[in-house]
Motif scaffolding. Structure first.
Motif, mmCIF file in Angstrom:
data_model
loop_
_atom_site.group_PDB
_atom_site.id
_atom_site.type_symbol
_atom_site.label_atom_id
_atom_site.label_comp_id
_atom_site.label_asym_id
_atom_site.label_seq_id
_atom_site.Cartn_x
_atom_site.Cartn_y
_atom_site.Cartn_z
ATOM 1 N N LYS A 3 1.003 -1.186 -0.024
ATOM 2 C CA LYS A 3 0.009 0.157 -0.086
ATOM 3 C C LYS A 3 1.072 1.150 -0.136
ATOM 4 C CE LYS A 3 -3.239 -2.412 3.091
ATOM 5 N NZ LYS A 3 -3.951 -2.359 4.174
ATOM 6 N N ASN A 62 0.714 5.562 0.592
ATOM 7 C CA ASN A 62 0.098 7.041 0.904
ATOM 8 C C ASN A 62 1.018 8.134 1.026
ATOM 9 O OD1 ASN A 62 0.676 7.926 3.727
ATOM 10 N ND2 ASN A 62 -0.083 5.987 4.357
ATOM 11 N N TRP A 67 0.378 11.311 4.672
ATOM 12 C CA TRP A 67 -0.512 10.727 5.767
ATOM 13 C C TRP A 67 -1.913 10.754 5.146
ATOM 14 C CZ3 TRP A 67 3.345 8.545 8.138
ATOM 15 C CH2 TRP A 67 4.577 9.494 8.228
ATOM 16 N N SER A 68 -2.161 10.312 3.846
ATOM 17 C CA SER A 68 -3.458 10.340 3.387
ATOM 18 C C SER A 68 -4.013 8.816 3.639
ATOM 19 C CB SER A 68 -3.232 10.689 1.839
ATOM 20 O OG SER A 68 -2.961 11.790 1.892
ATOM 21 N N THR A 69 -4.943 8.495 2.923
ATOM 22 C CA THR A 69 -5.692 7.084 3.215
ATOM 23 C C THR A 69 -4.658 6.388 2.522
ATOM 24 O OG1 THR A 69 -7.824 8.210 3.166
ATOM 25 C CG2 THR A 69 -7.485 6.089 2.540
ATOM 26 N N ASP A 70 -4.453 5.308 3.075
ATOM 27 C CA ASP A 70 -3.672 3.936 2.490
ATOM 28 C C ASP A 70 -4.461 3.628 1.214
ATOM 29 O OD1 ASP A 70 -1.771 4.231 4.619
ATOM 30 O OD2 ASP A 70 -3.161 2.324 5.749
ATOM 31 N N TRP A 71 -3.537 3.441 0.237
ATOM 32 C CA TRP A 71 -3.914 3.181 -1.292
ATOM 33 C C TRP A 71 -3.541 1.577 -1.578
ATOM 34 C CZ3 TRP A 71 -1.884 1.746 -5.944
ATOM 35 C CH2 TRP A 71 -3.019 1.771 -6.984
ATOM 36 N N GLN A 72 -4.263 0.765 -1.613
ATOM 37 C CA GLN A 72 -3.985 -0.543 -1.815
ATOM 38 C C GLN A 72 -3.741 -0.869 -3.432
ATOM 39 O OE1 GLN A 72 -4.346 -3.682 0.446
ATOM 40 N NE2 GLN A 72 -2.747 -4.266 -1.284
ATOM 41 N N GLY A 131 -5.713 8.555 -5.412
ATOM 42 C CA GLY A 131 -5.966 7.697 -4.382
ATOM 43 C C GLY A 131 -5.277 7.708 -3.242
ATOM 44 N N MET A 132 -3.755 7.956 -3.505
ATOM 45 C CA MET A 132 -2.992 7.719 -2.201
ATOM 46 C C MET A 132 -2.495 9.035 -1.649
ATOM 47 S SD MET A 132 0.770 6.692 -4.169
ATOM 48 C CE MET A 132 0.031 5.469 -5.416
ATOM 49 N N THR A 167 -4.779 11.978 -0.747
ATOM 50 C CA THR A 167 -6.161 12.567 -0.640
ATOM 51 C C THR A 167 -5.879 13.819 0.134
ATOM 52 O OG1 THR A 167 -6.374 10.961 1.315
ATOM 53 C CG2 THR A 167 -7.550 10.251 -0.733
ATOM 54 N N LYS A 168 -4.640 13.998 0.882
ATOM 55 C CA LYS A 168 -4.588 15.228 1.521
ATOM 56 C C LYS A 168 -3.674 16.090 0.732
ATOM 57 C CE LYS A 168 -4.930 13.499 6.196
ATOM 58 N NZ LYS A 168 -4.399 13.158 7.529
#
Length: 399
Positions: free
Chosen positions: A326, A328, A331-336, A360-361, A363-364
């Motif tokens: 994964k 990111n 410190w965004s959402t973990d992207w698989q 997706g990785m 998001t911030k």
């Protein structure tokens, strides 16, 4: 079936003639008349006439069609359709051994080959003339997705990946591939890829350019970077802050090209080398932090950007989807990562370029160039496994 009785010298001879399928000797055309009425078997009384076309599954011929796809079986309805000489879709002749005719209909297979001449018609020729009928075979777009490895060495073949290369004339010179303006000769051209040889001594940050013309006559180009180094995020990892957690802490090294002898590519910079045994669902993280490198554009719309890197799996250590990688950014959402689109990756000891969506990785958001940024790599295998793979030359590029 027709039964003929012949008498001679007091004896009877019954000859059974099976006329359900008759092959003509001159052109291997099939005359398919099983169950046909006498009217359907009659000779042509004039030039052919086409009144409609149907998918062959539409046996009642209730839903006429005006376009079809390559390889599709269709029924052509009309008059005077026997004694066919040729059937063409967009100037490409059908395989006449797969043409079945009668006076009022013919079953044909649309050719798998496509023509750049988009005349949008069927041409049906018999012994009495030719009929034309408006019919469209949609011409697919050429899609260029990238190179198998952007860091191949000079003197090596490189694979260009995409869709529909085989129908755009790269073999005839109608479409071209150039490297820094010098023409290359594509080989091994298929629907999904073609190969060109990179000359020895080709410089980093060169450009492979594909040029072609669409079926509507518009010129198109696609530029592919060769050994792009302008936007590398970590280079040789000098000045990069690394925070490592989990079992990977004891199995991570920073290696250079000398550790991967025998490959057809070289990164020119150091890379991450991950080895070791890992338990199922074990949590491992690698945080890479440094000032953000320069990126083309203003990063306003992250859907316009991708993260690229090169990956190498040791020959006996493929990377299945269960590897559980994964990512990111900041410190965004973990992207698989759906590794290999679910099929996993096995590079057999050589480098391969990976392209992943950034949005997706991140998001911030992504930091502006020159400001602090962190990429987190998460390794959480879904099953216990041994690993031996490398990743390097991380970069964020505009599509």
């Amino acid at each position: 079936m027709m039964i003929t009785k012949i008498n001679g010298n007091g004896s009877c001879l019954f000859i059974i003639l099976l006329l359900s399928v008759v092959f003509t000797s001159c052109n291997d055309i099939v005359k398919y008349d099983e169950g046909y009425t006498p009217a359907e078997q009659e000779a042509n009384s004039g030039a052919p006439v086409i009144t409609a076309v149907y998918d062959v599954a539409d046996t009642k011929m209730e839903n006429p069609i005006t376009e079809g796809t390559t390889g599709q079986m269709v029924t052509i309805a009309g008059r005077n359709l026997n004694n066919v000489r040729s059937v063409k879709f967009n100037t490409v002749e059908c395989d006449m051994s797969n043409v079945y005719t009668a006076a009022t209909k013919a079953v044909v297979q649309i050719p798998s080959k496509l023509s750049m001449e988009q005349v949008h018609k069927i041409e049906y020729t018999t012994d009495q003339g030719t009929a034309s009928f408006a019919f469209t075979i949609p011409f697919p777009d050429l899609t260029v997705s990238g190179l198998d490895c952007e860091f191949k060495n000079g003197g090596q073949p490189i694979v260009i990946k995409g869709k529909n290369f085989d129908i755009y004339g790269f073999d005839s010179g109608a479409s071209k591939v150039t490297l820094n303006g010098a023409e290359l000769t594509p080989t091994n051209i298929s629907a999904t890829s073609m190969t060109v040889d990179i000359p020895e001594g080709t410089a980093d940050n060169s450009v492979i350019l594909l040029t072609w013309t669409t079926s509507s006559g518009h010129g198109q180009t696609a530029a592919l970077p060769y050994r792009p180094t302008a936007h590398l995020m970590y280079g040789d990892f000098e000045g990069v802050s690394m925070n490592i957690d989990g079992a990977v802490k004891d199995h991570l090294s920073i290696d250079d090209d000398s550790s991967t002898g025998g490959t057809t590519a070289s990164l020119g910079h150091k890379h991450l080398h991950i080895t070791g045994s890992y338990g199922a669902w074990a949590w491992n993280t690698i945080d890479l932090s440094c000032n953000m490198s320069e990126v083309e554009g203003d990063l306003a719309n992250l859907d316009d950007y991708v993260m690229k890197f090169e990956v190498l799996t040791a020959r006996n250590f493929p990377m299945p989807i269960e590897t559980g990688l994964k990512f990111n950014i900041n410190w965004s959402t973990d992207w698989q990562w759906n590794i290999g689109d679910g099929a996993g990756i096995n590079t057999n000891g050589d480098w391969q370029t990976v392209t992943l969506p950034v949005s997706g990785m991140a998001t911030k958001g992504i930091s502006r160039p020159g400001s602090w940024q962190t990429l987190r790599i998460i390794l959480q295998p879904q099953v216990a496994m041994d690993m031996d793979f490398r990743m390097g030359n991380f970069r964020i590029e505009k599509k």
